[in-house]
Scaffold this motif. Structure first.
Motif, PDB file in Angstrom:
ATOM      1  N   ASN A  32      39.885  44.901  48.324  1.00  6.06           N
ATOM      2  CA  ASN A  32      40.272  44.084  49.479  1.00  6.06           C
ATOM      3  C   ASN A  32      41.571  43.324  49.213  1.00  6.06           C
ATOM      4  O   ASN A  32      41.699  42.151  49.540  1.00  6.06           O
ATOM      5  CB  ASN A  32      39.151  43.124  49.879  1.00  6.06           C
ATOM      6  CG  ASN A  32      37.941  43.856  50.384  1.00  6.06           C
ATOM      7  OD1 ASN A  32      38.062  44.809  51.149  1.00  6.06           O
ATOM      8  ND2 ASN A  32      36.772  43.436  49.949  1.00  6.06           N
ATOM      9  N   LEU A  33      42.516  43.996  48.555  1.00  6.49           N
ATOM     10  CA  LEU A  33      43.838  43.447  48.238  1.00  6.49           C
ATOM     11  C   LEU A  33      43.771  42.204  47.361  1.00  6.49           C
ATOM     12  O   LEU A  33      44.618  41.319  47.436  1.00  6.49           O
ATOM     13  CB  LEU A  33      44.625  43.162  49.525  1.00  6.49           C
ATOM     14  CG  LEU A  33      44.912  44.397  50.387  1.00  6.49           C
ATOM     15  CD1 LEU A  33      45.542  43.995  51.703  1.00  6.49           C
ATOM     16  CD2 LEU A  33      45.795  45.393  49.649  1.00  6.49           C
ATOM     17  N   VAL A  34      42.764  42.158  46.475  1.00  6.02           N
ATOM     18  CA  VAL A  34      42.592  41.051  45.533  1.00  6.02           C
ATOM     19  C   VAL A  34      42.350  41.633  44.141  1.00  6.02           C
ATOM     20  O   VAL A  34      41.587  42.587  43.989  1.00  6.02           O
ATOM     21  CB  VAL A  34      41.400  40.154  45.937  1.00  6.02           C
ATOM     22  CG1 VAL A  34      41.119  39.093  44.881  1.00  6.02           C
ATOM     23  CG2 VAL A  34      41.646  39.511  47.294  1.00  6.02           C
ATOM     24  N   ILE A  35      42.986  41.025  43.120  1.00  3.14           N
ATOM     25  CA  ILE A  35      42.752  41.400  41.720  1.00  3.14           C
ATOM     26  C   ILE A  35      41.657  40.490  41.176  1.00  3.14           C
ATOM     27  O   ILE A  35      41.737  39.262  41.292  1.00  3.14           O
ATOM     28  CB  ILE A  35      44.029  41.255  40.871  1.00  3.14           C
ATOM     29  CG1 ILE A  35      45.137  42.158  41.404  1.00  3.14           C
ATOM     30  CG2 ILE A  35      43.729  41.568  39.407  1.00  3.14           C
ATOM     31  CD1 ILE A  35      46.484  41.951  40.727  1.00  3.14           C
ATOM     32  N   SER A  36      40.647  41.105  40.571  1.00  3.61           N
ATOM     33  CA  SER A  36      39.538  40.325  40.044  1.00  3.61           C
ATOM     34  C   SER A  36      39.153  40.843  38.655  1.00  3.61           C
ATOM     35  O   SER A  36      38.956  42.047  38.492  1.00  3.61           O
ATOM     36  CB  SER A  36      38.348  40.442  40.987  1.00  3.61           C
ATOM     37  OG  SER A  36      37.267  39.703  40.502  1.00  3.61           O
ATOM     38  N   PRO A  37      39.078  39.982  37.666  1.00  5.66           N
ATOM     39  CA  PRO A  37      39.323  38.553  37.729  1.00  5.66           C
ATOM     40  C   PRO A  37      40.827  38.252  37.778  1.00  5.66           C
ATOM     41  O   PRO A  37      41.638  39.041  37.301  1.00  5.66           O
ATOM     42  CB  PRO A  37      38.709  38.023  36.439  1.00  5.66           C
ATOM     43  CG  PRO A  37      38.803  39.162  35.472  1.00  5.66           C
ATOM     44  CD  PRO A  37      38.652  40.410  36.310  1.00  5.66           C
ATOM     45  N   ALA A  38      41.163  37.107  38.339  1.00  3.77           N
ATOM     46  CA  ALA A  38      42.569  36.700  38.440  1.00  3.77           C
ATOM     47  C   ALA A  38      43.141  36.333  37.073  1.00  3.77           C
ATOM     48  O   ALA A  38      44.343  36.438  36.857  1.00  3.77           O
ATOM     49  CB  ALA A  38      42.713  35.530  39.407  1.00  3.77           C
ATOM     50  N   GLU A  39      42.271  35.907  36.158  1.00  2.00           N
ATOM     51  CA  GLU A  39      42.670  35.621  34.780  1.00  2.00           C
ATOM     52  C   GLU A  39      41.658  36.272  33.853  1.00  2.00           C
ATOM     53  O   GLU A  39      40.459  36.075  34.005  1.00  2.00           O
ATOM     54  CB  GLU A  39      42.733  34.115  34.522  1.00  2.00           C
ATOM     55  CG  GLU A  39      43.842  33.442  35.278  1.00  2.00           C
ATOM     56  CD  GLU A  39      44.068  32.002  34.839  1.00  2.00           C
ATOM     57  OE1 GLU A  39      43.678  31.640  33.709  1.00  2.00           O
ATOM     58  OE2 GLU A  39      44.644  31.260  35.637  1.00  2.00           O
ATOM     59  N   ALA A  40      42.161  37.054  32.898  1.00  2.80           N
ATOM     60  CA  ALA A  40      41.295  37.746  31.945  1.00  2.80           C
ATOM     61  C   ALA A  40      41.849  37.576  30.540  1.00  2.80           C
ATOM     62  O   ALA A  40      43.047  37.315  30.367  1.00  2.80           O
ATOM     63  CB  ALA A  40      41.199  39.225  32.300  1.00  2.80           C
ATOM     64  N   THR A  41      40.967  37.714  29.551  1.00  2.02           N
ATOM     65  CA  THR A  41      41.383  37.666  28.149  1.00  2.02           C
ATOM     66  C   THR A  41      40.916  38.938  27.460  1.00  2.02           C
ATOM     67  O   THR A  41      39.906  39.531  27.822  1.00  2.02           O
ATOM     68  CB  THR A  41      40.790  36.439  27.426  1.00  2.02           C
ATOM     69  OG1 THR A  41      39.375  36.483  27.523  1.00  2.02           O
ATOM     70  CG2 THR A  41      41.305  35.142  28.021  1.00  2.02           C
ATOM     71  N   ALA A  42      41.682  39.337  26.462  1.00  2.00           N
ATOM     72  CA  ALA A  42      41.380  40.557  25.708  1.00  2.00           C
ATOM     73  C   ALA A  42      42.053  40.437  24.344  1.00  2.00           C
ATOM     74  O   ALA A  42      42.700  39.425  24.049  1.00  2.00           O
ATOM     75  CB  ALA A  42      41.890  41.780  26.459  1.00  2.00           C
ATOM     76  N   LYS A  43      41.895  41.476  23.533  1.00  2.87           N
ATOM     77  CA  LYS A  43      42.535  41.539  22.223  1.00  2.87           C
ATOM     78  C   LYS A  43      43.325  42.832  22.116  1.00  2.87           C
ATOM     79  O   LYS A  43      43.022  43.815  22.797  1.00  2.87           O
ATOM     80  CB  LYS A  43      41.491  41.501  21.105  1.00  2.87           C
ATOM     81  CG  LYS A  43      40.754  40.193  21.012  1.00  2.87           C
ATOM     82  CD  LYS A  43      39.775  40.220  19.859  1.00  2.87           C
ATOM     83  CE  LYS A  43      39.041  38.892  19.782  1.00  2.87           C
ATOM     84  NZ  LYS A  43      38.050  38.900  18.707  1.00  2.87           N
ATOM     85  N   VAL A  44      44.322  42.829  21.253  1.00  4.89           N
ATOM     86  CA  VAL A  44      45.072  44.048  20.980  1.00  4.89           C
ATOM     87  C   VAL A  44      44.073  45.118  20.536  1.00  4.89           C
ATOM     88  O   VAL A  44      43.185  44.855  19.732  1.00  4.89           O
ATOM     89  CB  VAL A  44      46.141  43.810  19.890  1.00  4.89           C
ATOM     90  CG1 VAL A  44      46.770  45.108  19.441  1.00  4.89           C
ATOM     91  CG2 VAL A  44      47.215  42.847  20.399  1.00  4.89           C
ATOM     92  N   GLY A  45      44.187  46.304  21.104  1.00  2.00           N
ATOM     93  CA  GLY A  45      43.278  47.394  20.798  1.00  2.00           C
ATOM     94  C   GLY A  45      42.178  47.563  21.837  1.00  2.00           C
ATOM     95  O   GLY A  45      41.524  48.605  21.888  1.00  2.00           O
ATOM     96  N   ASP A  46      41.957  46.544  22.666  1.00  2.00           N
ATOM     97  CA  ASP A  46      40.960  46.655  23.725  1.00  2.00           C
ATOM     98  C   ASP A  46      41.451  47.613  24.800  1.00  2.00           C
ATOM     99  O   ASP A  46      42.653  47.830  24.966  1.00  2.00           O
ATOM    100  CB  ASP A  46      40.672  45.296  24.370  1.00  2.00           C
ATOM    101  CG  ASP A  46      39.837  44.386  23.486  1.00  2.00           C
ATOM    102  OD1 ASP A  46      39.332  44.840  22.436  1.00  2.00           O
ATOM    103  OD2 ASP A  46      39.687  43.202  23.850  1.00  2.00           O
ATOM    104  N   THR A  47      40.508  48.163  25.549  1.00  2.29           N
ATOM    105  CA  THR A  47      40.810  49.070  26.649  1.00  2.29           C
ATOM    106  C   THR A  47      40.638  48.330  27.965  1.00  2.29           C
ATOM    107  O   THR A  47      39.691  47.561  28.127  1.00  2.29           O
ATOM    108  CB  THR A  47      39.848  50.280  26.614  1.00  2.29           C
ATOM    109  OG1 THR A  47      40.062  50.983  25.390  1.00  2.29           O
ATOM    110  CG2 THR A  47      40.080  51.218  27.783  1.00  2.29           C
ATOM    111  N   ILE A  48      41.552  48.571  28.884  1.00  3.29           N
ATOM    112  CA  ILE A  48      41.427  48.030  30.235  1.00  3.29           C
ATOM    113  C   ILE A  48      41.088  49.177  31.167  1.00  3.29           C
ATOM    114  O   ILE A  48      41.786  50.193  31.187  1.00  3.29           O
ATOM    115  CB  ILE A  48      42.731  47.357  30.718  1.00  3.29           C
ATOM    116  CG1 ILE A  48      43.176  46.246  29.774  1.00  3.29           C
ATOM    117  CG2 ILE A  48      42.567  46.829  32.151  1.00  3.29           C
ATOM    118  CD1 ILE A  48      42.319  45.020  29.774  1.00  3.29           C
ATOM    119  N   ASP A  49      40.009  49.024  31.918  1.00  2.00           N
ATOM    120  CA  ASP A  49      39.697  49.929  33.017  1.00  2.00           C
ATOM    121  C   ASP A  49      40.238  49.273  34.283  1.00  2.00           C
ATOM    122  O   ASP A  49      39.726  48.239  34.718  1.00  2.00           O
ATOM    123  CB  ASP A  49      38.186  50.147  33.157  1.00  2.00           C
ATOM    124  CG  ASP A  49      37.613  51.080  32.123  1.00  2.00           C
ATOM    125  OD1 ASP A  49      38.389  51.805  31.468  1.00  2.00           O
ATOM    126  OD2 ASP A  49      36.381  51.093  31.970  1.00  2.00           O
TER     127      ASP A  49
END
Length: 105
Positions: A32-49
């Motif tokens: 619905n034209l929104v990015i969720s979550p608006a703020e995310a945390t991760a580590k180097v080497g993690d995968t983003i879907d």
């Protein structure tokens, strides 16, 4: 001569050092034209879907130029984080869609 008990202890210590942390998979959704979550945390080497649930194409375009992920409608695209930092990103097609990803080393 080395005492017999030292070798098993050294072997156990070496085995413990070879265990590495498991990389995580983080899901970021465009819906619905929104990015969720608006703020995310991760580590180097993690995968983003990157999950696009909309009928429109979207991008996840880093403002610092680190990446530009294209997402066709109703598709999921995967990327692996290679660099630490706080990255603000947006959709080139819908600039009001903005978010932030903080990547730890």
């Amino acid at each position: 001569m080395t005492p017999r008990w030292i070798l098993p202890i050294l072997a156990a210590l070496m085995a413990g050092m070879s265990v590495s942390a498991q990389a995580a998979t983080i899901q970021i959704t465009m819906d619905n034209l929104v990015i969720s979550p608006a703020e995310a945390t991760a580590k180097v080497g993690d995968t983003i879907d990157w999950i696009n649930k909309d009928i429109f194409a979207h991008t996840a375009t880093a403002r610092n130029g680190d990446w530009d992920i294209a997402m066709p409608p109703k598709k999921t695209v995967t990327s692996v984080l290679k660099k630490a930092g706080t990255i603000e990103y947006y959709c080139r097609f819908h600039p009001n869609m903005k978010a932030k990803l903080t990547v730890a080393p």
